[in-house]
Design an enzyme around this catalytic site. Structure first.
Site, PDB file in Angstrom:
ATOM      1  N   ASN A 107      -4.920  11.374   8.220  1.00  0.00           N
ATOM      2  CA  ASN A 107      -4.136  10.333   8.551  1.00  0.00           C
ATOM      3  C   ASN A 107      -3.929   9.944  10.350  1.00  0.00           C
ATOM      4  O   ASN A 107      -4.079   8.910  10.698  1.00  0.00           O
ATOM      5  CB  ASN A 107      -2.613  10.502   8.376  1.00  0.00           C
ATOM      6  CG  ASN A 107      -2.660  10.408   6.705  1.00  0.00           C
ATOM      7  OD1 ASN A 107      -3.547  10.602   6.078  1.00  0.00           O
ATOM      8  ND2 ASN A 107      -1.454  10.233   6.269  1.00  0.00           N
ATOM      9  N   SER A 138       1.356   2.450   8.916  1.00  0.00           N
ATOM     10  CA  SER A 138       2.283   2.208   7.840  1.00  0.00           C
ATOM     11  C   SER A 138       3.521   1.794   8.471  1.00  0.00           C
ATOM     12  O   SER A 138       3.921   2.257   9.688  1.00  0.00           O
ATOM     13  CB  SER A 138       2.255   3.443   7.089  1.00  0.00           C
ATOM     14  OG  SER A 138       3.331   3.630   6.115  1.00  0.00           O
ATOM     15  N   TYR A 151       3.816  13.190   6.275  1.00  0.00           N
ATOM     16  CA  TYR A 151       3.022  11.713   5.898  1.00  0.00           C
ATOM     17  C   TYR A 151       3.650  10.829   7.126  1.00  0.00           C
ATOM     18  O   TYR A 151       2.933  10.216   7.588  1.00  0.00           O
ATOM     19  CB  TYR A 151       3.150  11.289   4.544  1.00  0.00           C
ATOM     20  CG  TYR A 151       2.602   9.961   4.530  1.00  0.00           C
ATOM     21  CD1 TYR A 151       1.201   9.534   4.082  1.00  0.00           C
ATOM     22  CD2 TYR A 151       3.447   8.442   4.525  1.00  0.00           C
ATOM     23  CE1 TYR A 151       0.665   8.318   3.959  1.00  0.00           C
ATOM     24  CE2 TYR A 151       2.872   7.318   4.303  1.00  0.00           C
ATOM     25  CZ  TYR A 151       1.500   7.246   4.280  1.00  0.00           C
ATOM     26  OH  TYR A 151       0.839   6.142   3.930  1.00  0.00           O
ATOM     27  N   LYS A 155       1.647   8.920  10.637  1.00  0.00           N
ATOM     28  CA  LYS A 155       1.559   7.499  10.409  1.00  0.00           C
ATOM     29  C   LYS A 155       2.075   6.963  11.823  1.00  0.00           C
ATOM     30  O   LYS A 155       1.607   6.190  12.484  1.00  0.00           O
ATOM     31  CB  LYS A 155       2.119   6.748   9.209  1.00  0.00           C
ATOM     32  CG  LYS A 155       1.209   6.957   7.999  1.00  0.00           C
ATOM     33  CD  LYS A 155      -0.033   6.198   8.174  1.00  0.00           C
ATOM     34  CE  LYS A 155      -0.860   6.408   7.032  1.00  0.00           C
ATOM     35  NZ  LYS A 155      -2.165   5.814   7.207  1.00  0.00           N
TER      36      LYS A 155
END
Ligand code: NAQ
Length: 254
Positions: A107, A138, A151, A155
């Site tokens: 990512n 995101s 996560y 992002k």
């Protein structure tokens, strides 16, 4: 940016959001769409080709976690063939907070490395023509889904990187903006691991709230590409496209 007659490289152009966006891009008639993804999907590539026979579509396997030198080699192959590339889209992402290092590698580092590699060909200080980078980050980079802190942080990092690249455009000739989808119905959010199992039902809980379809996201993605605004932070949520106003809490002054 006018998509018609342009050359576009799309990393992760075969995923849930990726494939619908590839479809919308192909409909707008670029000269070339080069799809890079970890795994080939010949049926999807054939479908894209059939959608608009005037568009040349090529696929190369590409894992964004390979060393920078390997990415540069692949890009050289592409640039040798196409001569010029107008837009690079970075869309690779995984959602699994059990895989900490892999999450950061795909990512964040994947986005950074692919962007860094293409500067070899685009940087105006090297006589390059400049170019445009669109990074899929995101809304979790704005405000985290705290049950997936790894996560969400990956992002936020990709988003921060993208806004810096945009501010360096006067030096490099390369402009950048971020595409920040809200919850979009894809396999990514169907079922996933929270960090240390803090919320086993995180996917279920998330999907109790309104979502958007990949088609809605893809159509707004194409609108953002056409708007071509350096430094824009686009939110693509619930079928809408909005430019986010980022709050400044500090300024380096340089
Ligand atoms: P999907 O899993 O379908 O697509 C992921 C794509 O990344 C695939 O093409 C896959 O092959 C590629 N990929 C994964 N690892 C790779 C690697 N090592 N090298 C090259 N490619 C690799 O999921 P999707 O929902 O279509 O996700 C596409 C992008 O949108 C991802 O970056 C994802 O993080 C981002 N995104 C998705 C959503 C969503 O709701 N679906 C949202 C925002 C951003 C708000 C929401 C989330 O952040 C999820 C909670």
């Amino acid at each position: 940016m006018v998509i018609a007659n342009s050359n576009i490289i799309f990393v992760a152009g075969l995923g849930g959001i990726g494939l619908d966006t590839s479809r919308e891009i192909v409909k707008s008639g670029p000269k070339n769409l080069v799809v890079l993804d970890r795994v080939d999907n010949p049926a999807a590539i054939a479908e894209l080709k059939a959608l608009n026979p005037k568009v040349t579509i090529t696929f190369y396997p590409y894992d964004v976690t390979v060393p920078l030198a390997e990415t540069k080699k692949l890009l050289k192959t592409i640039f040798d063939k196409l001569k010029t590339v107008d837009l690079l889209i970075n869309g690779a992402g995984i959602l699994d907070d059990n895989q900490i290092e892999r999450t950061i590698a795909v990512n964040f580092t994947g986005t950074v490395n692919t962007t860094t590699a293409i500067l070899d060909f685009w940087d105006k200080r090297k006589g390059g023509p400049g170019g445009v980078v669109a990074n899929i980050c995101s809304v979790t980079g704005f405000n985290s889904i705290y049950q997936v802190p790894v996560y969400s942080a990956s992002k936020a990092a990709a988003l921060s990187f993208t806004t810096s690249i945009a501010k360096l455009a006067h030096i490099t000739g390369v402009t950048a903006y971020s595409i920040n989808p809200g919850i979009t119905k894809t396999v990514l959010v169907h079922k996933f691991n929270s960090w240390l199992g803090v919320e086993p039902r995180v996917a279920e809980l998330l999907l109790e709230h309104p979502t958007q379809t990949t088609l809605q996201c893809a159509q707004n993605f194409v609108k953002a590409i056409e708007a071509n605004q350096n430094g824009a932070i686009w939110k693509l949520d619930l079928g809408r496209l909005d430019a986010i106003e980022w709050t400044k809490h500090w300024d380096s002054g340089i």
